[in-house]
Design an enzyme around this catalytic site. Sequence first.
Site, short mmCIF file in Angstrom:
data_model
loop_
_atom_site.label_atom_id
_atom_site.label_comp_id
_atom_site.label_asym_id
_atom_site.label_seq_id
_atom_site.Cartn_x
_atom_site.Cartn_y
_atom_site.Cartn_z
CG HIS A 62 -1.67 1.42 -4.45
ND1 HIS A 62 -2.96 0.57 -4.25
CD2 HIS A 62 -0.84 1.75 -3.52
CE1 HIS A 62 -2.82 0.58 -2.99
NE2 HIS A 62 -1.53 1.10 -2.74
CE LYS A 72 -5.30 2.60 -11.25
NZ LYS A 72 -4.44 2.72 -10.04
CE1 TYR A 132 -10.84 0.28 -7.79
CE2 TYR A 132 -9.32 0.24 -9.44
CZ TYR A 132 -9.65 -0.07 -8.26
OH TYR A 132 -8.79 -0.98 -7.26
CG ASP A 168 -1.56 0.93 0.56
OD1 ASP A 168 -2.94 1.02 0.54
OD2 ASP A 168 -0.81 0.65 -0.21
C1 LIG Z 1 -5.51 -4.09 -7.94
C2 LIG Z 1 -5.83 -5.50 -7.58
C3 LIG Z 1 -5.59 -6.44 -6.54
N1 LIG Z 1 -5.80 -7.76 -6.78
C4 LIG Z 1 -5.56 -8.44 -5.37
C5 LIG Z 1 -4.10 -8.42 -4.87
C6 LIG Z 1 -4.55 -8.41 -3.31
O1 LIG Z 1 -4.33 -9.72 -2.87
C7 LIG Z 1 -5.92 -7.88 -3.02
C8 LIG Z 1 -5.70 -6.73 -2.66
O2 LIG Z 1 -4.98 -5.77 -3.46
P1 LIG Z 1 -4.57 -4.37 -2.92
O3 LIG Z 1 -4.22 -4.33 -1.51
O4 LIG Z 1 -3.60 -3.76 -3.98
O5 LIG Z 1 -6.01 -3.31 -2.99
P2 LIG Z 1 -6.20 -1.80 -2.96
O6 LIG Z 1 -5.47 -1.48 -1.84
O7 LIG Z 1 -7.48 -1.56 -2.86
O8 LIG Z 1 -5.23 -1.51 -4.43
C9 LIG Z 1 -5.98 -0.53 -5.26
O9 LIG Z 1 -5.92 0.79 -4.59
C10 LIG Z 1 -5.88 2.04 -5.55
C11 LIG Z 1 -7.21 2.75 -5.06
C12 LIG Z 1 -5.83 1.67 -6.75
O10 LIG Z 1 -6.14 2.59 -7.76
C13 LIG Z 1 -5.42 0.46 -7.40
O11 LIG Z 1 -6.29 0.01 -8.42
C14 LIG Z 1 -5.36 -0.65 -6.49
O12 LIG Z 1 -3.90 -0.81 -6.13
O13 LIG Z 1 -6.53 -8.07 -4.32
C15 LIG Z 1 -6.15 -8.47 -7.92
O14 LIG Z 1 -6.51 -9.59 -7.66
N2 LIG Z 1 -6.28 -7.71 -8.82
C16 LIG Z 1 -6.06 -6.35 -8.88
O15 LIG Z 1 -6.30 -5.60 -10.02
#
Ligand SMILES: Cc1cn([C@H]2C[C@H](O)[C@@H](COP(=O)(O)OP(=O)(O)O[C@H]3O[C@H](C)C(=O)[C@H](O)[C@H]3O)O2)c(=O)[nH]c1=O
Length: 187
Positions: A62, A72, A132, A168
């Site tokens: 991402h 980050k 992070y 993803d």
């Molecule tokens: C990133 C983020 C997500 N969210 C909410 C949005 C979704 O409802 C839920 C899960 O989000 P997501 O599926 O995008 O989470 P990850 O798959 O862990 O995403 C992260 O994965 C990789 C490792 C990264 O480097 C990024 O920081 C980030 O994209 O948290 C928020 O409310 N705030 C935030 O800053």
Amino acid sequence: MKLVSEHLNGVRLFQLDVFGDHRGFFIESFNERKWREMGFTESFIQDNHSYSAEAGVLRGLHYQLNPKAQTKLVRVTSGAIYDVVVDIRTGSPTYGQWAGFILSSANKRVLYVPKGFAHGFCTLVPKTEVQYKVDEGFSPELDRGILWSDTELQIDWPTNKPILSDKDGRHPELSCAEMNFQWGEDA
Ligand SMILES: Cc1cn([C@H]2C[C@H](O)[C@@H](COP(=O)(O)OP(=O)(O)O[C@H]3O[C@H](C)C(=O)[C@H](O)[C@H]3O)O2)c(=O)[nH]c1=O
């Protein structure tokens, strides 16, 4: 926090200083004054914390487009990950190159991922927690992804059958080749 190594023109791997004693340990996981003394200018405004129940959970790759591109500072407080960064900075001599790092609660290493890199990780053990800092807030409309199995990148993930979010698992809005334009447009 001591610098261990530098990669891809900007990515830095640090080692946290651990103060151990008979009770356990103490760590300054972040110190603003020392961060500035090392010459860094980012101001982190948000702490993120993700928990992954199983090994083989892959989150990424991402990034957010400018003007919400994020720096980050990544560490693992429980378990272990294979952490991957991809240089997507238009004109970078290492554009399209990736690097992987093992971050764990045991090695207490921290990865500095500058703006202009896609980021993702795959957990190596169950019950892994990743913490992070970011210097820009979450921007769903500027959030972009590269498919973890992108054929141009050929990332050497620890598993070829990861546990993925729906997001993803989908094809990204952009292929790696197209990204150059997207990133360059907003850089
Ligand atoms: C990133 C983020 C997500 N969210 C909410 C949005 C979704 O409802 C839920 C899960 O989000 P997501 O599926 O995008 O989470 P990850 O798959 O862990 O995403 C992260 O994965 C990789 C490792 C990264 O480097 C990024 O920081 C980030 O994209 O948290 C928020 O409310 N705030 C935030 O800053």
